[in-house]
Motif scaffolding. Structure first.
Motif, PDB file in Angstrom:
ATOM      1  N   ILE A 109      38.390  86.291  54.802  1.00 21.63           N
ATOM      2  CA  ILE A 109      38.742  87.179  55.915  1.00 21.63           C
ATOM      3  C   ILE A 109      37.481  87.606  56.657  1.00 21.63           C
ATOM      4  O   ILE A 109      36.531  88.106  56.057  1.00 21.63           O
ATOM      5  CB  ILE A 109      39.518  88.417  55.416  1.00 21.63           C
ATOM      6  CG1 ILE A 109      40.830  87.953  54.795  1.00 21.63           C
ATOM      7  CG2 ILE A 109      39.774  89.397  56.550  1.00 21.63           C
ATOM      8  CD1 ILE A 109      41.654  89.060  54.195  1.00 21.63           C
ATOM      9  N   GLU A 110      37.501  87.360  57.943  1.00 22.03           N
ATOM     10  CA  GLU A 110      36.347  87.692  58.764  1.00 22.03           C
ATOM     11  C   GLU A 110      36.643  89.042  59.417  1.00 22.03           C
ATOM     12  O   GLU A 110      37.553  89.144  60.238  1.00 22.03           O
ATOM     13  CB  GLU A 110      36.236  86.592  59.833  1.00 22.03           C
ATOM     14  CG  GLU A 110      34.873  86.390  60.357  1.00 22.03           C
ATOM     15  CD  GLU A 110      34.892  85.318  61.436  1.00 22.03           C
ATOM     16  OE1 GLU A 110      34.455  84.204  61.166  1.00 22.03           O
ATOM     17  OE2 GLU A 110      35.365  85.617  62.551  1.00 22.03           O
ATOM     18  N   SER A 111      35.908  90.079  59.050  1.00 23.79           N
ATOM     19  CA  SER A 111      36.240  91.402  59.598  1.00 23.79           C
ATOM     20  C   SER A 111      35.689  91.572  61.009  1.00 23.79           C
ATOM     21  O   SER A 111      36.206  92.361  61.792  1.00 23.79           O
ATOM     22  CB  SER A 111      35.749  92.510  58.677  1.00 23.79           C
ATOM     23  OG  SER A 111      34.452  92.226  58.277  1.00 23.79           O
ATOM     24  N   ALA A 112      34.624  90.847  61.359  1.00 23.49           N
ATOM     25  CA  ALA A 112      34.102  90.925  62.733  1.00 23.49           C
ATOM     26  C   ALA A 112      33.668  89.524  63.143  1.00 23.49           C
ATOM     27  O   ALA A 112      33.128  88.771  62.323  1.00 23.49           O
ATOM     28  CB  ALA A 112      32.921  91.872  62.780  1.00 23.49           C
ATOM     29  N   PRO A 113      33.905  89.160  64.410  1.00 26.52           N
ATOM     30  CA  PRO A 113      33.509  87.811  64.843  1.00 26.52           C
ATOM     31  C   PRO A 113      31.996  87.719  64.995  1.00 26.52           C
ATOM     32  O   PRO A 113      31.333  88.733  65.186  1.00 26.52           O
ATOM     33  CB  PRO A 113      34.188  87.676  66.212  1.00 26.52           C
ATOM     34  CG  PRO A 113      34.474  89.064  66.665  1.00 26.52           C
ATOM     35  CD  PRO A 113      34.554  89.935  65.464  1.00 26.52           C
ATOM     36  N   PRO A 114      31.443  86.507  64.913  1.00 26.58           N
ATOM     37  CA  PRO A 114      30.019  86.360  65.202  1.00 26.58           C
ATOM     38  C   PRO A 114      29.746  86.735  66.661  1.00 26.58           C
ATOM     39  O   PRO A 114      30.670  86.695  67.480  1.00 26.58           O
ATOM     40  CB  PRO A 114      29.762  84.863  64.966  1.00 26.58           C
ATOM     41  CG  PRO A 114      31.101  84.212  64.974  1.00 26.58           C
ATOM     42  CD  PRO A 114      32.116  85.252  64.621  1.00 26.58           C
ATOM     43  N   ALA A 115      28.517  87.116  66.976  1.00 24.50           N
ATOM     44  CA  ALA A 115      28.182  87.577  68.333  1.00 24.50           C
ATOM     45  C   ALA A 115      28.712  86.590  69.374  1.00 24.50           C
ATOM     46  O   ALA A 115      28.472  85.381  69.276  1.00 24.50           O
ATOM     47  CB  ALA A 115      26.676  87.718  68.466  1.00 24.50           C
ATOM     48  N   GLY A 116      29.477  87.104  70.331  1.00 26.73           N
ATOM     49  CA  GLY A 116      29.993  86.257  71.417  1.00 26.73           C
ATOM     50  C   GLY A 116      31.185  85.414  71.024  1.00 26.73           C
ATOM     51  O   GLY A 116      31.765  84.720  71.865  1.00 26.73           O
ATOM     52  N   GLY A 117      31.589  85.443  69.740  1.00 26.60           N
ATOM     53  CA  GLY A 117      32.698  84.585  69.289  1.00 26.60           C
ATOM     54  C   GLY A 117      34.035  85.299  69.354  1.00 26.60           C
ATOM     55  O   GLY A 117      34.091  86.530  69.385  1.00 26.60           O
ATOM     56  N   ARG A 118      35.110  84.541  69.357  1.00 28.79           N
ATOM     57  CA  ARG A 118      36.450  85.143  69.367  1.00 28.79           C
ATOM     58  C   ARG A 118      36.842  85.581  67.960  1.00 28.79           C
ATOM     59  O   ARG A 118      36.459  84.943  66.981  1.00 28.79           O
ATOM     60  CB  ARG A 118      37.473  84.122  69.885  1.00 28.79           C
ATOM     61  CG  ARG A 118      37.324  83.813  71.358  1.00 28.79           C
ATOM     62  CD  ARG A 118      38.314  82.747  71.765  1.00 28.79           C
ATOM     63  NE  ARG A 118      39.696  83.187  71.600  1.00 28.79           N
ATOM     64  CZ  ARG A 118      40.745  82.355  71.561  1.00 28.79           C
ATOM     65  NH1 ARG A 118      40.563  81.050  71.654  1.00 28.79           N
ATOM     66  NH2 ARG A 118      41.970  82.818  71.429  1.00 28.79           N
ATOM     67  N   PRO A 119      37.643  86.650  67.855  1.00 30.92           N
ATOM     68  CA  PRO A 119      38.073  87.090  66.521  1.00 30.92           C
ATOM     69  C   PRO A 119      38.844  85.995  65.791  1.00 30.92           C
ATOM     70  O   PRO A 119      39.626  85.251  66.405  1.00 30.92           O
ATOM     71  CB  PRO A 119      38.991  88.281  66.817  1.00 30.92           C
ATOM     72  CG  PRO A 119      38.670  88.708  68.206  1.00 30.92           C
ATOM     73  CD  PRO A 119      38.150  87.500  68.936  1.00 30.92           C
TER      74      PRO A 119
END
Ligand SMILES: Nc1ncnc2c1ncn2[C@@H]1O[C@H](COP(=O)(O)OP(=O)(O)OP(=O)(O)O)[C@@H](O)[C@H]1O
Ligand SMILES: O=C(O)[C@@H](O)C(=O)CO
Length: 422
Positions: free
Chosen positions: A322-332
């Motif tokens: 589970i990705e709680s925050a997207p990488p910079a500039g990336g979509r959730p």
């Protein structure tokens, strides 16, 4: 004539409520989105209609507008009693959307009190001393604390709802429910206030408690809760209102966007028994349509070898995914997964898939919207709160769909659930 109108905040929740109304003998249809005037005509012969919305995690204003539009459509059908269906694990954030939606429905119906009944004992959801349990665990200790969109870190339903509404939130204990419908009616009346609206969280541990709550609220225009309270209605003498469901012949797929623990268990159970692919977030971020095309080509190869075997495409098999925050500039991640599984649904359908078992409410919303299906009729029940259904897409193709709530169903549902489609 339509007696009950349901407004459900996600698509699995809508078929969950419909499953329970059907079990109680109500002929029930589900509309996917607010029905058009034309659709309303075709719904007039039903006993109950549930409008499935994708409002659980939508912006509050959109969720409220859609819910009010759904209620107005159901009133045009003649419904006089309404069921505000949210999740049996009260999935929401301090902003909503359970409170704002219920507030809007109460205002629209000009009613001053609504019960709050998340309990659904057949799936282990019970409420005691106002606290919501999932099986033996408090909600806040259950896997729901890791939900990607609505992590649930409290269990007291009064405390969960209060920040979401300006109205009073009270509770009624189990002892009052066990004293019977008259005692509960009296307790609810004591909570009514001339100058404000009130929610009353009612304890319930089993279906007998739900029957008492249903009886005590028989004159309420609005009830709110999980689907369990629908099982409190008296059973119709003719038994369940399941009609013969058309079987849509074609290939089969399981699309699982849910990260819930039951779904992760079902994936673990099916992974070695079905052709399986896990979504690759990096590949989706790089080129989502290309990844969907690769998955579709792979699914086509599986069906060519074993036409009747379902393929499984899933998102999460471990909480670490589970990705709680997207990488910079990336979509959730959640958006990518929903778009990818919706893309798989349409591409798999173009390749001949007609039977889909979908895990997760948000995921089901994305998939069914992509398939462009406007209405579902329920068929055989697969598990508490889960049924097969049939729907016809705008292009005329028929589909069998089972929209499975993330935490519902037995571990082998992805492999055994197809037996009903004979
Ligand atoms: N790796 C991931 N990281 C973050 N979010 C994800 C990931 N994989 C899936 N998701 C998102 O998690 C959400 C799961 O919600 P969904 O409603 O589909 O399942 P659920 O909550 O388990 O089911 P239900 O609402 O029926 O209980 C979806 O929006 C999905 O796209
Ligand atoms: O009430 C439930 O638990 C389910 O119908 C649901 O809403 C999951 O999305």
């Amino acid at each position: 004539m339509v007696r009950w109108g349901g407004v459900a905040d996600d698509f699995t929740g809508a078929t969950d409520l419909a499953t329970n109304w059907v079990a109680r003998g109500l002929r029930t249809s589900v509309t996917l989105g607010v029905p058009t005037e034309e659709q309303l005509d075709g719904l007039r012969g039903m006993d109950a209609v549930v409008v499935a919305l994708k409002s659980r995690t939508a912006p509050v204003a959109d969720a409220v507008d859609d819910s009010v539009a759904a209620l107005r459509a159901l009133r045009r059908l003649g419904a006089e009693r309404f069921y505000d269906k949210y999740c049996s694990t009260f999935d929401s954030t301090p902003e909503g959307n359970i409170g704002p939606i219920a507030d809007a429905l109460m205002a629209e119906l000009d009613t001053d009190l609504a019960v709050v009944v998340p309990a659904f004992p057949a799936t282990g959801r019970t409420v005691y001393q106002g606290h919501l349990f999932v099986g033996r665990q408090l909600l806040s200790d259950s896997s729901m604390r890791h939900h990607p969109l609505t992590p649930m870190t409290r269990s007291d339903v009064v405390e969960l709802l209060a920040p979401q509404t300006a109205h009073a939130v009270r509770s009624v204990p189990l002892a009052t429910v066990r004293a019977g419908a008259e005692a509960l009616r009296t307790a609810l009346a004591e909570h009514r206030r001339a100058d404000s609206r009130t929610y009353v969280v009612v304890d319930a541990l089993d279906e007998a408690d739900l029957a008492v709550i249903a009886e005590a609220t028989a004159d309420h225009p609005l009830v709110t809760g999980g689907s369990g309270l629908a099982l409190g209605l008296p059973a119709a003498p003719g038994g369940p209102a399941t009609s013969a469901m058309p079987i849509a012949g074609g290939h089969r797929a399981v699309l699982a966007g849910s990260a819930s623990s039951a779904t992760r268990g079902q994936i673990a159970d099916a992974r070695d028994r079905l052709p399986t692919r896990k979504l690759d977030l990096a590949a989706l971020r790089a080129d989502l349509p290309a990844e969907v095309a690769r998955l579709t080509a792979w699914a086509g190869e599986q069906w060519a070898a074993q036409p009747a075997t379902p393929v499984l495409v899933y998102a999460v098999d471990s909480l670490d995914d589970i990705e709680s925050a997207p990488p910079a500039g990336g979509r959730p991640a959640g958006e990518l997964v929903e778009e990818a599984l919706a893309g798989c649904a349409t591409a798999f359908a173009a390749a001949g898939a007609r039977q889909f078992l979908v895990a997760g409410g948000e995921t089901s919303g994305s998939v069914v919207q992509a398939l462009d299906i406007a209405r579902l009729e329920l068929g055989p029940r697969l598990a508490p709160g889960v049924s097969w259904a049939h729907g016809t897409a705008a292009d005329g193709h028929g589909y069998n769909l089972a929209l499975k709530s993330g935490n519902f169903g037995r571990p082998d549902i992805f492999t055994a659930g197809w037996q009903e489609l004979r």
